[in-house]
Design a protein around this motif. Structure first.
Motif, PDB file in Angstrom:
ATOM      1  N   ALA A 203       5.715   2.602   3.319  1.00 14.46           N
ATOM      2  CA  ALA A 203       6.457   3.238   2.225  1.00 14.46           C
ATOM      3  C   ALA A 203       5.510   3.884   1.236  1.00 14.46           C
ATOM      4  CB  ALA A 203       7.334   2.204   1.532  1.00 14.46           C
ATOM      5  N   CYS A 204       4.401   3.234   0.968  1.00 17.05           N
ATOM      6  CA  CYS A 204       3.403   3.803   0.069  1.00 17.05           C
ATOM      7  C   CYS A 204       2.794   5.067   0.667  1.00 17.05           C
ATOM      8  CB  CYS A 204       2.316   2.769  -0.219  1.00 17.05           C
ATOM      9  SG  CYS A 204       1.014   3.371  -1.322  1.00 17.05           S
ATOM     10  N   LEU A 205       2.445   5.023   1.955  1.00 17.72           N
ATOM     11  CA  LEU A 205       1.879   6.196   2.620  1.00 17.72           C
ATOM     12  C   LEU A 205       2.847   7.376   2.577  1.00 17.72           C
ATOM     13  CD1 LEU A 205       0.262   4.421   5.700  1.00 17.72           C
ATOM     14  CD2 LEU A 205      -0.974   5.564   3.858  1.00 17.72           C
ATOM     15  N   ALA A 206       4.112   7.087   2.682  1.00 16.75           N
ATOM     16  CA  ALA A 206       5.112   8.156   2.633  1.00 16.75           C
ATOM     17  C   ALA A 206       5.165   8.809   1.258  1.00 16.75           C
ATOM     18  CB  ALA A 206       6.485   7.594   2.996  1.00 16.75           C
ATOM     19  N   ALA A 207       4.678   8.090   0.231  1.00 14.98           N
ATOM     20  CA  ALA A 207       4.695   8.629  -1.128  1.00 14.98           C
ATOM     21  C   ALA A 207       3.505   9.535  -1.415  1.00 14.98           C
ATOM     22  CB  ALA A 207       4.718   7.480  -2.144  1.00 14.98           C
ATOM     23  N   GLY A 208       2.515   9.571  -0.504  1.00 13.22           N
ATOM     24  CA  GLY A 208       1.403  10.489  -0.725  1.00 13.22           C
ATOM     25  C   GLY A 208       0.049  10.104  -0.187  1.00 13.22           C
ATOM     26  N   PRO A 209      -0.417   8.861  -0.394  1.00 12.64           N
ATOM     27  CA  PRO A 209      -1.765   8.523   0.061  1.00 12.64           C
ATOM     28  C   PRO A 209      -1.926   8.667   1.570  1.00 12.64           C
ATOM     29  CG  PRO A 209      -0.977   6.892  -1.498  1.00 12.64           C
ATOM     30  CD  PRO A 209       0.199   7.764  -1.157  1.00 12.64           C
ATOM     31  N   ARG A 210      -3.167   8.898   1.980  1.00 14.66           N
ATOM     32  CA  ARG A 210      -3.492   8.927   3.403  1.00 14.66           C
ATOM     33  C   ARG A 210      -3.931   7.562   3.899  1.00 14.66           C
ATOM     34  NH1 ARG A 210      -8.252   9.253   5.714  1.00 14.66           N
ATOM     35  NH2 ARG A 210      -9.312   9.900   3.807  1.00 14.66           N
ATOM     36  N   LEU A 211      -4.421   6.739   2.970  1.00 11.66           N
ATOM     37  CA  LEU A 211      -4.998   5.452   3.329  1.00 11.66           C
ATOM     38  C   LEU A 211      -4.595   4.402   2.301  1.00 11.66           C
ATOM     39  CD1 LEU A 211      -7.020   3.839   5.132  1.00 11.66           C
ATOM     40  CD2 LEU A 211      -8.855   4.703   3.656  1.00 11.66           C
ATOM     41  N   VAL A 212      -4.124   3.268   2.778  1.00  7.65           N
ATOM     42  CA  VAL A 212      -3.826   2.120   1.924  1.00  7.65           C
ATOM     43  C   VAL A 212      -4.639   0.941   2.439  1.00  7.65           C
ATOM     44  CG1 VAL A 212      -2.074   0.460   1.161  1.00  7.65           C
ATOM     45  CG2 VAL A 212      -1.496   2.894   1.345  1.00  7.65           C
ATOM     46  N   VAL A 213      -5.427   0.336   1.559  1.00  3.64           N
ATOM     47  CA  VAL A 213      -6.188  -0.859   1.917  1.00  3.64           C
ATOM     48  C   VAL A 213      -5.817  -1.939   0.922  1.00  3.64           C
ATOM     49  CG1 VAL A 213      -8.456  -1.884   2.294  1.00  3.64           C
ATOM     50  CG2 VAL A 213      -8.074   0.536   2.852  1.00  3.64           C
ATOM     51  N   ALA A 214      -4.983  -2.876   1.378  1.00  3.88           N
ATOM     52  CA  ALA A 214      -4.500  -3.952   0.520  1.00  3.88           C
ATOM     53  C   ALA A 214      -5.350  -5.194   0.729  1.00  3.88           C
ATOM     54  CB  ALA A 214      -3.044  -4.261   0.830  1.00  3.88           C
ATOM     55  N   THR A 215      -5.827  -5.788  -0.354  1.00  2.00           N
ATOM     56  CA  THR A 215      -6.626  -7.004  -0.248  1.00  2.00           C
ATOM     57  C   THR A 215      -5.716  -8.225  -0.262  1.00  2.00           C
ATOM     58  OG1 THR A 215      -6.971  -6.915  -2.656  1.00  2.00           O
ATOM     59  CG2 THR A 215      -8.693  -5.992  -1.250  1.00  2.00           C
ATOM     60  N   LEU A 216      -6.086  -9.200   0.598  1.00  2.00           N
ATOM     61  CA  LEU A 216      -5.277 -10.400   0.774  1.00  2.00           C
ATOM     62  C   LEU A 216      -6.050 -11.658   0.385  1.00  2.00           C
ATOM     63  CD1 LEU A 216      -4.177  -8.153   2.823  1.00  2.00           C
ATOM     64  CD2 LEU A 216      -3.240 -10.044   4.115  1.00  2.00           C
ATOM     65  N   ARG A 226      -2.574   6.891   7.698  1.00  2.00           N
ATOM     66  CA  ARG A 226      -1.689   7.919   8.235  1.00  2.00           C
ATOM     67  C   ARG A 226      -2.521   9.010   8.887  1.00  2.00           C
ATOM     68  NH1 ARG A 226      -0.152  12.136   5.207  1.00  2.00           N
ATOM     69  NH2 ARG A 226      -0.432  10.934   3.283  1.00  2.00           N
ATOM     70  N   ALA A 227      -2.313   9.226  10.175  1.00  2.00           N
ATOM     71  CA  ALA A 227      -3.065  10.238  10.922  1.00  2.00           C
ATOM     72  C   ALA A 227      -2.479  11.627  10.660  1.00  2.00           C
ATOM     73  CB  ALA A 227      -3.018   9.919  12.409  1.00  2.00           C
ATOM     74  N   ALA A 228      -3.190  12.635  11.142  1.00  2.00           N
ATOM     75  CA  ALA A 228      -2.764  14.024  10.927  1.00  2.00           C
ATOM     76  C   ALA A 228      -1.395  14.300  11.548  1.00  2.00           C
ATOM     77  CB  ALA A 228      -3.804  14.974  11.504  1.00  2.00           C
ATOM     78  N   ASP A 229      -1.052  13.588  12.634  1.00  2.00           N
ATOM     79  CA  ASP A 229       0.246  13.798  13.283  1.00  2.00           C
ATOM     80  C   ASP A 229       1.358  12.977  12.639  1.00  2.00           C
ATOM     81  OD1 ASP A 229      -0.332  11.236  14.089  1.00  2.00           O
ATOM     82  OD2 ASP A 229      -0.384  11.672  16.242  1.00  2.00           O
ATOM     83  N   GLY A 230       1.034  12.277  11.557  1.00  2.00           N
ATOM     84  CA  GLY A 230       2.039  11.508  10.837  1.00  2.00           C
ATOM     85  C   GLY A 230       2.163  10.065  11.271  1.00  2.00           C
ATOM     86  N   ARG A 231       1.537   9.712  12.379  1.00  2.00           N
ATOM     87  CA  ARG A 231       1.619   8.324  12.839  1.00  2.00           C
ATOM     88  C   ARG A 231       0.805   7.409  11.929  1.00  2.00           C
ATOM     89  NH1 ARG A 231       0.931   8.781  19.457  1.00  2.00           N
ATOM     90  NH2 ARG A 231       2.691  10.234  19.805  1.00  2.00           N
ATOM     91  N   VAL A 232       1.282   6.180  11.792  1.00  2.00           N
ATOM     92  CA  VAL A 232       0.614   5.196  10.935  1.00  2.00           C
ATOM     93  C   VAL A 232       0.036   4.082  11.792  1.00  2.00           C
ATOM     94  CG1 VAL A 232       0.931   3.491   9.101  1.00  2.00           C
ATOM     95  CG2 VAL A 232       2.113   5.699   8.973  1.00  2.00           C
ATOM     96  N   ARG A 233      -1.207   3.757  11.493  1.00  2.00           N
ATOM     97  CA  ARG A 233      -1.871   2.652  12.194  1.00  2.00           C
ATOM     98  C   ARG A 233      -2.194   1.553  11.180  1.00  2.00           C
ATOM     99  NH1 ARG A 233      -7.758   2.683  15.357  1.00  2.00           N
ATOM    100  NH2 ARG A 233      -7.767   0.446  15.827  1.00  2.00           N
ATOM    101  N   HIS A 234      -1.835   0.316  11.542  1.00  2.00           N
ATOM    102  CA  HIS A 234      -2.141  -0.833  10.703  1.00  2.00           C
ATOM    103  C   HIS A 234      -3.182  -1.710  11.405  1.00  2.00           C
ATOM    104  CE1 HIS A 234       1.401   0.031   8.233  1.00  2.00           C
ATOM    105  NE2 HIS A 234       2.119   0.098   9.338  1.00  2.00           N
ATOM    106  N   GLU A 235      -4.078  -2.260  10.633  1.00  2.00           N
ATOM    107  CA  GLU A 235      -5.056  -3.191  11.198  1.00  2.00           C
ATOM    108  C   GLU A 235      -5.352  -4.277  10.168  1.00  2.00           C
ATOM    109  OE1 GLU A 235      -9.295  -3.202  13.659  1.00  2.00           O
ATOM    110  OE2 GLU A 235      -8.425  -1.318  12.941  1.00  2.00           O
ATOM    111  N   ARG A 236      -5.157  -5.520  10.582  1.00  2.00           N
ATOM    112  CA  ARG A 236      -5.490  -6.657   9.733  1.00  2.00           C
ATOM    113  C   ARG A 236      -6.974  -6.986   9.923  1.00  2.00           C
ATOM    114  NH1 ARG A 236      -1.385  -9.725   6.528  1.00  2.00           N
ATOM    115  NH2 ARG A 236       0.572  -8.642   7.027  1.00  2.00           N
TER     116      ARG A 236
END
Length: 310
Positions: A203-216, A226-236
């Motif tokens: 949801a955050c990526l859809a608002a504008g950023p290309r990259l979200v890095v959340a600390t846990l 978010r890649a150039a084709d719009g796909r989103v990749r998540h990695e823990r």
């Protein structure tokens, strides 16, 4: 494109002077608890990220404002001694005073209680030199106080990617102007409520950023891109084991080291992996800065522990 000799990152935000005391346990109201150790050190979200970048060999400029008082001069000199360009740090005349914090660290756990005095909270004003530095940089890094500089950057036509360290989640953020958003997991879930943290990141990526890095915290981080084709990749990304004296400033160090990795053209996941190691090492010290490693030490520390993580 960055020009030779220019700051590769401009960090805009708060710089403080921290009085840090170790206690057996955090006191209750009106309770006196003896201190076991203590120190005076520079702090602040954007300022500590700037020190991290400098220690990792990245040219960095800090833009902010402190009081023209003893604390302010200690803050300025501490940053300069680390190799941070402080030409953008203003010393404001009285009655304005420098931000200072009192911090209690619980021995054994590294947990802390913080009482920050943040000064008058006036927006940081950028002059023509600051704007030129931002234009020439690879990244502009903002903390909560530094967010107020976004309109000036937009008005000046600065298109440099913007990174935001959002550890408190209080001020509104124009996410369409942000390239890298760095919240805590708690802040991300509060700003973008969803059933999973990954869904909040999308949801955050859809608002504008290309990259979200959340600390846990001790559970590592979530890297969502978010890649150039719009796909989103998540990695823990897992955290690194560390001997913790204090976690003070660890998040600020993480974000500085994350940018250092991106400046070096590392992938977001690899940059976060190394940033977590940098933050873990920094926890060996009572304050939030003196334990930050330099490049050679970071590389050696990772090389020694990497096989055990495979």
């Amino acid at each position: 494109m960055n020009t030779a000799g220019a700051a590769r990152v401009v960090a805009i935000g708060i710089a403080t002077l921290d009085a840090i005391v170790v206690v057996d346990r955090l006191p209750g109201s009106d309770e006196r608890v003896p201190g076991l150790d203590g120190t005076l050190a520079g702090g602040g979200v954007a300022a500590t990220a700037a020190v991290t970048l400098a220690r990792l060999g990245v040219a960095v400029r800090f833009v902010g404002r402190v009081g023209d008082d003893a604390s302010g001069r200690l803050i300025r000199d501490g940053l300069a001694d680390e190799g941070v360009d402080v030409a953008g740090l203003r010393l404001a005349r009285p009655p304005e005073r420098s931000p200072v914090s009192t911090i209690l660290v619980e021995a054994g756990t590294g947990n802390r209680a913080i009482a920050p005095y943040l000064g008058d909270g006036r927006p940081i004003e950028l002059d023509s030199d600051d704007l030129a530095a931002c234009t020439a940089a690879d990244w502009v890094h903002l903390d909560d106080l530094g967010l107020a500089a976004l309109p000036a950057l937009a008005a000046a036509g600065v298109t440099t990617p913007v990174s935001v360290d959002d550890g408190v989640g209080t001020r509104p953020i124009p996410f369409e102007r942000v390239t890298l958003y760095g919240p805590t997991a708690t802040v991300l879930a509060r700003r973008f409520p969803a059933t999973t943290l990954e869904a909040s990141a999308e949801a955050c990526l859809a608002a504008g950023p290309r990259l979200v890095v959340a600390t846990l915290g001790p559970d590592g981080s979530l890297v969502s891109e978010r890649a150039a084709d719009g796909r989103v990749r998540h990695e823990r990304m897992a955290s690194w084991p560390a001997e913790i004296v204090s976690t003070l400033g660890a998040g600020d160090v993480f974000h500085g080291a994350l940018l250092a990795g991106l400046v070096e053209d590392r992938s977001a996941a690899e940059a976060a992996h190394r940033a977590a190691a940098t933050a873990a090492i920094s926890c060996r010290a009572l304050d939030g800065r003196s334990g930050i490693p330099r490049t050679d030490e970071l590389a050696a520390w990772i090389a020694e522990r990497e096989p055990a993580r495979a």
